[in-house]
Write an enzyme that holds these catalytic residues in place. Structure first.
Site, PDB file in Angstrom:
ATOM      1  CG  ASP A  16      -2.078   0.942   1.102  1.00 51.03           C
ATOM      2  OD1 ASP A  16      -2.333   1.437  -0.020  1.00 51.03           O
ATOM      3  OD2 ASP A  16      -2.733   1.207   2.120  1.00 51.03           O
ATOM      4  N   GLY A  17       0.337   2.336  -0.571  1.00 48.60           N
ATOM      5  CA  GLY A  17       0.987   3.642  -0.503  1.00 48.60           C
ATOM      6  C   GLY A  17       1.601   4.119  -1.814  1.00 48.60           C
ATOM      7  NE  ARG A  20      -1.381   6.698   1.286  1.00 48.22           N
ATOM      8  CZ  ARG A  20      -1.452   5.779   2.241  1.00 48.22           C
ATOM      9  NH1 ARG A  20      -1.199   6.101   3.496  1.00 48.22           N
ATOM     10  NH2 ARG A  20      -1.766   4.540   1.932  1.00 48.22           N
ATOM     11  NE  ARG A  29      -4.201   7.195  -6.971  1.00 51.64           N
ATOM     12  CZ  ARG A  29      -4.080   6.833  -5.701  1.00 51.64           C
ATOM     13  NH1 ARG A  29      -3.846   7.716  -4.763  1.00 51.64           N
ATOM     14  NH2 ARG A  29      -4.235   5.562  -5.347  1.00 51.64           N
ATOM     15  CG  HIS A  33      -0.375   2.427  -9.293  1.00 50.03           C
ATOM     16  ND1 HIS A  33      -0.578   1.992  -8.005  1.00 50.03           N
ATOM     17  CD2 HIS A  33      -1.430   3.233  -9.590  1.00 50.03           C
ATOM     18  CE1 HIS A  33      -1.713   2.514  -7.533  1.00 50.03           C
ATOM     19  NE2 HIS A  33      -2.238   3.272  -8.477  1.00 50.03           N
ATOM     20  CB  SER A  61      -8.823  -4.979  -3.265  1.00 48.16           C
ATOM     21  OG  SER A  61      -9.440  -3.718  -3.451  1.00 48.16           O
ATOM     22  CG  ASN A  64      -7.955  -1.617  -5.315  1.00 47.30           C
ATOM     23  OD1 ASN A  64      -7.075  -2.455  -5.114  1.00 47.30           O
ATOM     24  ND2 ASN A  64      -8.194  -0.648  -4.446  1.00 47.30           N
ATOM     25  CD1 TRP A  65     -13.149  -4.770  -9.310  1.00 48.93           C
ATOM     26  CD2 TRP A  65     -12.553  -3.992 -11.324  1.00 48.93           C
ATOM     27  NE1 TRP A  65     -12.561  -5.799 -10.009  1.00 48.93           N
ATOM     28  CE2 TRP A  65     -12.198  -5.364 -11.249  1.00 48.93           C
ATOM     29  CE3 TRP A  65     -12.280  -3.301 -12.509  1.00 48.93           C
ATOM     30  CZ2 TRP A  65     -11.574  -6.040 -12.302  1.00 48.93           C
ATOM     31  CZ3 TRP A  65     -11.664  -3.969 -13.552  1.00 48.93           C
ATOM     32  CH2 TRP A  65     -11.327  -5.333 -13.443  1.00 48.93           C
ATOM     33  NE  ARG A  67      -7.601   2.399  -5.551  1.00 46.41           N
ATOM     34  CZ  ARG A  67      -6.392   2.407  -5.021  1.00 46.41           C
ATOM     35  NH1 ARG A  67      -5.347   2.754  -5.761  1.00 46.41           N
ATOM     36  NH2 ARG A  67      -6.205   2.064  -3.767  1.00 46.41           N
ATOM     37  CG  LEU A 194      -6.967  -7.555   8.151  1.00 42.43           C
ATOM     38  CD1 LEU A 194      -7.753  -8.774   8.643  1.00 42.43           C
ATOM     39  CD2 LEU A 194      -5.541  -7.971   7.797  1.00 42.43           C
TER      40      LEU A 194
HETATM   41  C1  IPE Z   1      -5.555  -2.544  -0.300  1.00 40.24           C
HETATM   42  O1  IPE Z   1      -5.185  -1.225  -0.421  1.00 40.24           O
HETATM   43  C2  IPE Z   1      -5.511  -3.215  -1.632  1.00 40.24           C
HETATM   44  C3  IPE Z   1      -4.186  -3.378  -2.217  1.00 40.24           C
HETATM   45  C4  IPE Z   1      -3.046  -3.058  -1.661  1.00 40.24           C
HETATM   46  C5  IPE Z   1      -4.174  -3.962  -3.521  1.00 40.24           C
HETATM   47  P1  IPE Z   1      -6.249  -0.046  -0.596  1.00 40.24           P
HETATM   48  O2  IPE Z   1      -5.483   1.205  -0.672  1.00 40.24           O
HETATM   49  O3  IPE Z   1      -7.169  -0.351  -1.698  1.00 40.24           O
HETATM   50  O4  IPE Z   1      -7.067  -0.166   0.774  1.00 40.24           O
HETATM   51  P2  IPE Z   1      -7.865   0.953   1.584  1.00 40.24           P
HETATM   52  O5  IPE Z   1      -8.822   1.586   0.621  1.00 40.24           O
HETATM   53  O6  IPE Z   1      -6.855   1.932   2.084  1.00 40.24           O
HETATM   54  O7  IPE Z   1      -8.526   0.208   2.694  1.00 40.24           O
HETATM   55  C1  IPE Z   2      -1.512   0.349  -3.358  1.00 39.38           C
HETATM   56  O1  IPE Z   2      -1.287   1.718  -3.408  1.00 39.38           O
HETATM   57  C2  IPE Z   2      -1.776  -0.236  -4.730  1.00 39.38           C
HETATM   58  C3  IPE Z   2      -3.200  -0.566  -4.956  1.00 39.38           C
HETATM   59  C4  IPE Z   2      -4.147  -0.513  -4.090  1.00 39.38           C
HETATM   60  C5  IPE Z   2      -3.540  -0.960  -6.294  1.00 39.38           C
HETATM   61  P1  IPE Z   2      -2.488   2.755  -3.402  1.00 39.38           P
HETATM   62  O2  IPE Z   2      -2.875   3.041  -4.803  1.00 39.38           O
HETATM   63  O3  IPE Z   2      -3.583   2.292  -2.531  1.00 39.38           O
HETATM   64  O4  IPE Z   2      -1.773   4.014  -2.777  1.00 39.38           O
HETATM   65  P2  IPE Z   2      -2.389   5.013  -1.715  1.00 39.38           P
HETATM   66  O5  IPE Z   2      -2.894   4.189  -0.568  1.00 39.38           O
HETATM   67  O6  IPE Z   2      -3.485   5.767  -2.399  1.00 39.38           O
HETATM   68  O7  IPE Z   2      -1.255   5.891  -1.316  1.00 39.38           O
HETATM   69 MG    MG Z   3      -4.011   2.509  -0.585  1.00 40.16          MG
END
Ligand code: IPE
Ligand code: IPE
Ligand code: MG
Length: 239
Positions: A16-17, A20, A29, A33, A61, A64-65, A67, A194
């Protein structure tokens, strides 16, 4: 790896992150990735070097659709780029690819490259690199309940025969046996939740969190977390 009471056979990471990481650098963004994808390489090679049997990486996840479609499209392209770039190295290191998630609603090209990667590495005997891609744990459990209910309905089993093993055997981790359940879960980026990840399988896992964003997470960070894990006492309800 590890001693008998603290084996580290299955490591799971919520990567994650990325967003950011990019924002902090005034970048779009998707560049986070991209950097995050490249970071998988050295973490996976280190896990393999350490003798870990299964490395599960949460990459996309079912939530994530939701987004923006540009971002979703970019994330759906990443497996194509990842295997294009790293397949030779995965082969050299005897890594076997597995995809854990729902495949029915993936773009055709994404589905094809993931299937191809699974096939190309099917005879490798090293670490399983298990991508949780289009994965959601609640959907996974619903799916398992439906499969088991069907068996009851068809008279193959009685409801009283349903036990923990049967539930486990109907989850998407079934083909990771005997390493279905992570020993250690790592989540980067400072979030401590989680997000619908392996709810059943993480019942007795140890957790490690770091504030670092996934693209900044290093081999050294991984080694430190594993060392910390090795110092813990896992009791599994016993004294
Ligand atoms: C969890 O991260 C999914 C993945 C890392 C693929 P998200 O960024 O989607 O989770 P939330 O929205 O912060 O809970
Ligand atoms: C994790 O990074 C990758 C996926 C969830 C696909 P994020 O895209 O969730 O990054 P943040 O949490 O917005 O920083
Ligand atoms: Mg995230």
């Amino acid at each position: 790896m590890g001693n008998d009471n603290k084996p580290l056979n299955h490591l799971a990471i919520i990567m994650d992150g990325n967003g950011r990481w990019a924002k902090k650098r005034h970048l779009p963004r998707f560049m986070g990735h991209r950097q995050g994808m490249d970071n998988i390489r050295k973490i996976a090679l280190e896990a393999n070097r350490l003798g870990i049997k299964v490395l599960t990486l949460y990459a996309f996840s079912t939530e994530n659709w939701a987004r923006p479609s540009d971002e979703v499209n970019y994330l759906m392209r990443l497996p194509i780029d990842f295997f294009d770039k790293f397949m030779p190295e995965l082969q050299e290191n005897n890594v076997r690819v597995n995809i854990m998630g729902f495949s029915d609603n993936l773009p055709e090209k994404t589905y094809e490259v993931t299937q191809k990667a699974i096939k190309q590495t099917a005879s490798n005997t090293g670490m399983v690199l298990n991508f949780a891609f289009n994965y959601g744990s609640r959907a996974e459990i619903v799916n398992a309940v439906q499969k088991i209910a069907k068996k009851v309905q068809d008279g193959e089993i009685n409801a009283s025969q349903i036990d923990e093993q049967m539930v486990s055997d109907n989850l998407l981790t079934e083909n990771l046996k005997p390493y279905t359940d992570p020993d250690l879960l790592i989540r980067t980026s400072g979030e401590e939740r989680l997000s619908n990840f392996m709810l059943w399988q993480l019942a007795y896992s140890e957790f490690e969190f770091t504030d670092k964003f996934w693209p900044d997470f290093t081999v050294d960070d991984l080694d430190k977390m594993i060392a910390d894990y090795q110092k813990r006492e896992r009791r599994f309800g016993k004294v």
